[in-house]
Design a protein around this motif. Structure first.
Motif, PDB file in Angstrom:
ATOM      1  N   GLY A  93       9.911  26.904  83.341  1.00 55.38           N
ATOM      2  CA  GLY A  93       9.122  27.811  84.187  1.00 55.38           C
ATOM      3  C   GLY A  93       9.842  29.126  84.433  1.00 55.38           C
ATOM      4  N   TYR A  94      11.141  29.051  84.663  1.00 57.82           N
ATOM      5  CA  TYR A  94      11.919  30.275  84.915  1.00 57.82           C
ATOM      6  C   TYR A  94      11.860  31.204  83.700  1.00 57.82           C
ATOM      7  CZ  TYR A  94      15.974  33.322  84.990  1.00 57.82           C
ATOM      8  OH  TYR A  94      16.782  34.427  84.903  1.00 57.82           O
ATOM      9  N   GLY A  97       8.587  32.969  83.345  1.00 59.77           N
ATOM     10  CA  GLY A  97       8.515  34.094  84.290  1.00 59.77           C
ATOM     11  C   GLY A  97       9.265  35.290  83.764  1.00 59.77           C
ATOM     12  N   LEU A 101       7.733  39.020  82.563  1.00 59.33           N
ATOM     13  CA  LEU A 101       8.190  40.261  83.196  1.00 59.33           C
ATOM     14  C   LEU A 101       8.777  41.259  82.205  1.00 59.33           C
ATOM     15  CD1 LEU A 101       9.992  39.578  86.556  1.00 59.33           C
ATOM     16  CD2 LEU A 101       7.934  40.877  86.142  1.00 59.33           C
ATOM     17  N   LEU A 106       2.906  44.365  78.757  1.00 62.98           N
ATOM     18  CA  LEU A 106       2.499  44.327  80.150  1.00 62.98           C
ATOM     19  C   LEU A 106       2.153  45.725  80.653  1.00 62.98           C
ATOM     20  CD1 LEU A 106       2.440  42.148  82.373  1.00 62.98           C
ATOM     21  CD2 LEU A 106       4.610  43.026  83.129  1.00 62.98           C
ATOM     22  N   TYR A 109      -0.843  49.728  79.020  1.00 67.57           N
ATOM     23  CA  TYR A 109      -2.203  49.720  79.522  1.00 67.57           C
ATOM     24  C   TYR A 109      -3.119  50.461  78.570  1.00 67.57           C
ATOM     25  CZ  TYR A 109       0.112  48.101  83.623  1.00 67.57           C
ATOM     26  OH  TYR A 109       0.886  47.374  84.462  1.00 67.57           O
ATOM     27  N   TYR A 159      16.241  38.930  89.547  1.00 66.82           N
ATOM     28  CA  TYR A 159      15.945  37.545  89.176  1.00 66.82           C
ATOM     29  C   TYR A 159      17.082  36.927  88.383  1.00 66.82           C
ATOM     30  CZ  TYR A 159      11.222  38.289  90.814  1.00 66.82           C
ATOM     31  OH  TYR A 159      10.140  38.558  91.586  1.00 66.82           O
ATOM     32  N   GLN A 162      19.963  36.245  90.761  1.00 67.16           N
ATOM     33  CA  GLN A 162      19.688  35.142  91.694  1.00 67.16           C
ATOM     34  C   GLN A 162      19.597  33.793  90.983  1.00 67.16           C
ATOM     35  OE1 GLN A 162      16.072  36.004  93.750  1.00 67.16           O
ATOM     36  NE2 GLN A 162      16.933  37.766  94.800  1.00 67.16           N
ATOM     37  N   PRO A 166      21.762  28.635  89.952  1.00 69.55           N
ATOM     38  CA  PRO A 166      20.910  27.442  89.887  1.00 69.55           C
ATOM     39  C   PRO A 166      20.510  27.065  88.467  1.00 69.55           C
ATOM     40  CG  PRO A 166      19.995  29.066  91.411  1.00 69.55           C
ATOM     41  CD  PRO A 166      21.213  29.675  90.829  1.00 69.55           C
TER      42      PRO A 166
ATOM     43  N   GLN B  74      15.593  26.688  94.453  1.00 69.72           N
ATOM     44  CA  GLN B  74      15.882  28.107  94.215  1.00 69.72           C
ATOM     45  C   GLN B  74      15.150  28.621  92.973  1.00 69.72           C
ATOM     46  OE1 GLN B  74      20.140  27.546  94.170  1.00 69.72           O
ATOM     47  NE2 GLN B  74      20.410  28.837  95.959  1.00 69.72           N
ATOM     48  N   ILE B  75      15.221  27.845  91.892  1.00 71.91           N
ATOM     49  CA  ILE B  75      14.582  28.280  90.637  1.00 71.91           C
ATOM     50  C   ILE B  75      13.064  28.345  90.811  1.00 71.91           C
ATOM     51  CG2 ILE B  75      13.981  27.394  88.321  1.00 71.91           C
ATOM     52  CD1 ILE B  75      16.483  28.894  88.078  1.00 71.91           C
ATOM     53  N   ASP B  76      12.496  27.355  91.498  1.00 73.44           N
ATOM     54  CA  ASP B  76      11.045  27.354  91.708  1.00 73.44           C
ATOM     55  C   ASP B  76      10.607  28.592  92.493  1.00 73.44           C
ATOM     56  OD1 ASP B  76      10.542  25.141  90.255  1.00 73.44           O
ATOM     57  OD2 ASP B  76      10.495  23.742  91.943  1.00 73.44           O
ATOM     58  N   ILE B  78      12.147  31.529  92.622  1.00 71.70           N
ATOM     59  CA  ILE B  78      12.283  32.699  91.750  1.00 71.70           C
ATOM     60  C   ILE B  78      11.118  32.757  90.748  1.00 71.70           C
ATOM     61  CG2 ILE B  78      13.712  33.734  89.929  1.00 71.70           C
ATOM     62  CD1 ILE B  78      16.170  32.586  91.549  1.00 71.70           C
ATOM     63  N   THR B  79      10.774  31.613  90.190  1.00 77.07           N
ATOM     64  CA  THR B  79       9.671  31.567  89.227  1.00 77.07           C
ATOM     65  C   THR B  79       8.360  31.983  89.887  1.00 77.07           C
ATOM     66  OG1 THR B  79      10.801  29.793  88.080  1.00 77.07           O
ATOM     67  CG2 THR B  79       8.483  30.079  87.548  1.00 77.07           C
ATOM     68  N   GLU B  81       8.005  33.920  92.450  1.00 79.41           N
ATOM     69  CA  GLU B  81       8.073  35.370  92.696  1.00 79.41           C
ATOM     70  C   GLU B  81       7.751  36.161  91.431  1.00 79.41           C
ATOM     71  OE1 GLU B  81      11.710  36.709  94.507  1.00 79.41           O
ATOM     72  OE2 GLU B  81      11.518  35.215  96.095  1.00 79.41           O
ATOM     73  N   THR B  82       8.287  35.714  90.289  1.00 79.42           N
ATOM     74  CA  THR B  82       8.030  36.444  89.040  1.00 79.42           C
ATOM     75  C   THR B  82       6.542  36.372  88.682  1.00 79.42           C
ATOM     76  OG1 THR B  82       8.577  34.526  87.703  1.00 79.42           O
ATOM     77  CG2 THR B  82      10.324  36.119  87.990  1.00 79.42           C
ATOM     78  N   LEU B  85       4.680  38.781  90.891  1.00 81.85           N
ATOM     79  CA  LEU B  85       4.942  40.146  90.452  1.00 81.85           C
ATOM     80  C   LEU B  85       4.129  40.455  89.200  1.00 81.85           C
ATOM     81  CD1 LEU B  85       6.728  42.660  90.924  1.00 81.85           C
ATOM     82  CD2 LEU B  85       8.353  41.674  89.343  1.00 81.85           C
ATOM     83  N   TYR B  86       4.062  39.492  88.304  1.00 86.80           N
ATOM     84  CA  TYR B  86       3.314  39.654  87.063  1.00 86.80           C
ATOM     85  C   TYR B  86       1.842  39.919  87.371  1.00 86.80           C
ATOM     86  CZ  TYR B  86       1.161  38.354  82.618  1.00 86.80           C
ATOM     87  OH  TYR B  86       0.409  38.333  81.484  1.00 86.80           O
ATOM     88  N   LEU B  89       1.393  43.400  88.651  1.00 83.91           N
ATOM     89  CA  LEU B  89       1.517  44.420  87.611  1.00 83.91           C
ATOM     90  C   LEU B  89       0.261  44.505  86.760  1.00 83.91           C
ATOM     91  CD1 LEU B  89       5.188  43.950  86.405  1.00 83.91           C
ATOM     92  CD2 LEU B  89       4.241  45.956  87.483  1.00 83.91           C
ATOM     93  N   THR B  90      -0.362  43.374  86.498  1.00 80.98           N
ATOM     94  CA  THR B  90      -1.556  43.407  85.655  1.00 80.98           C
ATOM     95  C   THR B  90      -2.725  44.057  86.370  1.00 80.98           C
ATOM     96  OG1 THR B  90      -1.978  41.155  86.324  1.00 80.98           O
ATOM     97  CG2 THR B  90      -1.041  41.451  84.130  1.00 80.98           C
TER      98      THR B  90
END
Lengths: 282, 129
Positions: A93-94, A97, A101, A106, A109, A159, A162, A166, B74-76, B78-79, B81-82, B85-86, B89-90
């Motif tokens: 999942g990370y 993400g 990004l 992205l 446009y 990101y 941080q 982890p 922590q990872i969840d 952050i994921t 949040e990304t 954000l995505y 942005l779209t």
């Protein structure tokens, strides 16, 4: 001086400044994609804890020559599988993400409709020729990208910084569960099979043909387990490469777009692709 | 056991496996000298030890949860949040599409084109919906 030329002279410095501010994050996106491809190999490799438990349990009944009332309690192993799956999902999942990004499209446009509306519109005394309209449109896209790229770059830095601690921990424990514990269980299974087959193969009351067949069965099962263990080892190699590449990004979080970092990251990517291919060939 | 960490349990399992295999090898190497009864007893003992060893590996894998709990959270975060954000942005594309629709409407009004005005308003409403 024609109005078209004036526009171009005015636009040139703006475009230069804006182009400089747009930092390409494609290499981070590419690294994330390769990491995802590698991490997702988890779904195709070897059996999980539950399957090994079931095989062991069935082997116990084979020893007893029993095929009735053959219940197997593998609940703890199911739990072990769930925990490993949770770690796998979080890691994957990370990178999804991070990949979203850092992808370029992205902020690519679509401005075609905007350009067309400007080009075909009748704005009274003002007439815009096609080339000027295209220039306006390109600048507006650049402005948009410069803003969002700067914002994204800042966010990606945050990101990566941080997540690094982890993430390394999750990768480490994924390794512990797969090459430590699951591979360990497979090693036990090999010992258990030897314990079982040994007496049949040396039993002189059986025919040579029967003893040979037992030996063949034994080697076939050992070969299968060896293959599963090798798959696990190769998968762990991918996880280690992911960890090393992420460490590179983390150590260069303030200058992750330099040529040197791009080059090193591409090197890790090539290495990961090689390991992924070798896993595919197994 | 409650105080042991997953890695310690895994190390214990590795050591137990080495010891267990030592017992197995003793039987394989001395099978001709052992009586049938001795052979059978060592065989059963060996199998029981193996069964405990595999259980220890499973225990270690389950204990991993205690070690990774904080990292997982922590990872969840952050994921998540990304992803947020995505999404944000779209939406810039939506803004751009909307701005284009307004521009088309403006052109229609400047051109005093009633059909164009109606079509543009419809288009704008469709984009807002």
């Amino acid at each position: 001086m024609s109005s078209s030329l004036k526009i171009k002279i005015l636009l040139l410095p703006c475009i230069t400044v804006l182009l400089a501010s747009c930092v390409n994050l494609k290499h981070v996106g590419k690294f994330s994609e390769t990491s995802i491809e590698g991490i997702e190999k988890y779904e195709t490799i070897s059996p999980g804890f539950s399957k090994v438990c079931l095989q062991d349990c069935q082997q116990t009944y084979i020893r007893k020559l029993q095929i009735h009332n053959t219940d197997c309690d593998c609940s703890q192993n199911q739990k072990a599988d769930s925990i490993t799956q949770v770690i796998y999902n979080a890691t994957k999942g990370y990178f999804y993400g991070l990949s979203h990004l850092s992808q370029n499209e992205l902020t690519n446009y679509k401005t075609d409709d905007f350009t067309e509306a400007l080009a075909t519109g009748d704005f009274g005394p003002i007439t815009l020729n096609e080339a000027d309209v295209k220039a306006y449109s390109d600048v507006s896209t650049l402005v948009l990208r410069a803003f969002t790229d700067g914002f994204r770059r800042k966010k990606i830095k945050e990101y990566v910084a941080q997540a690094h601690g982890p993430l390394l921990k999750l990768l480490h424990f994924l390794e512990l569960n797969l090459t430590g514990n699951l591979k360990g269980k497979l090693e036990v299974q090999k010992s258990s099979l030897k314990n079982f087959y040994f007496d049949f193969i040396r039993d002189k009351k059986l025919s040579v043909y029967e003893r040979t067949k037992f030996a063949e069965d034994y080697f076939q099962r050992i070969t299968e387990i060896d293959k599963q263990q090798n798959e696990l080892e190769t998968f762990i190699k991918i996880l280690r490469e992911v960890a090393e590449a992420h460490t590179l990004l983390y150590n260069n979080v303030s200058n992750m777009s330099t040529e040197e970092v791009k080059k090193e990251l591409a090197g890790y990517g090539r290495q990961m692709n090689k390991t992924i291919s070798s896993l595919r060939r197994m | 056991m409650a105080h042991l960490k997953s890695e310690q349990v895994k190390d214990l399992a590795d050591n137990l496996l080495r010891m267990t295999n030592g017992l197995g090898n003793y039987r394989y190497e001395n099978s001709e000298r052992l009586s049938e009864d001795e052979n059978q007893r060592i065989k059963e003992l060996h199998e029981k030890q193996l069964s405990h060893t595999t259980e220890l590996y499973t225990k270690s894998a389950v204990l991993v949860m205690d070690d990774v709990e904080t990292s997982l959270k922590q990872i969840d975060t952050i994921t998540l949040e990304t992803q947020e954000l995505y999404k944000n942005l779209t939406t810039v594309q939506t803004v751009l599409d909307r701005a284009t629709s307004v521009l088309t409407l403006a052109i229609a009004i400047i051109g005093l084109d009633p059909k164009g005005i109606t079509a543009s308003i419809k288009g704008l409403l469709a984009k807002t919906a």
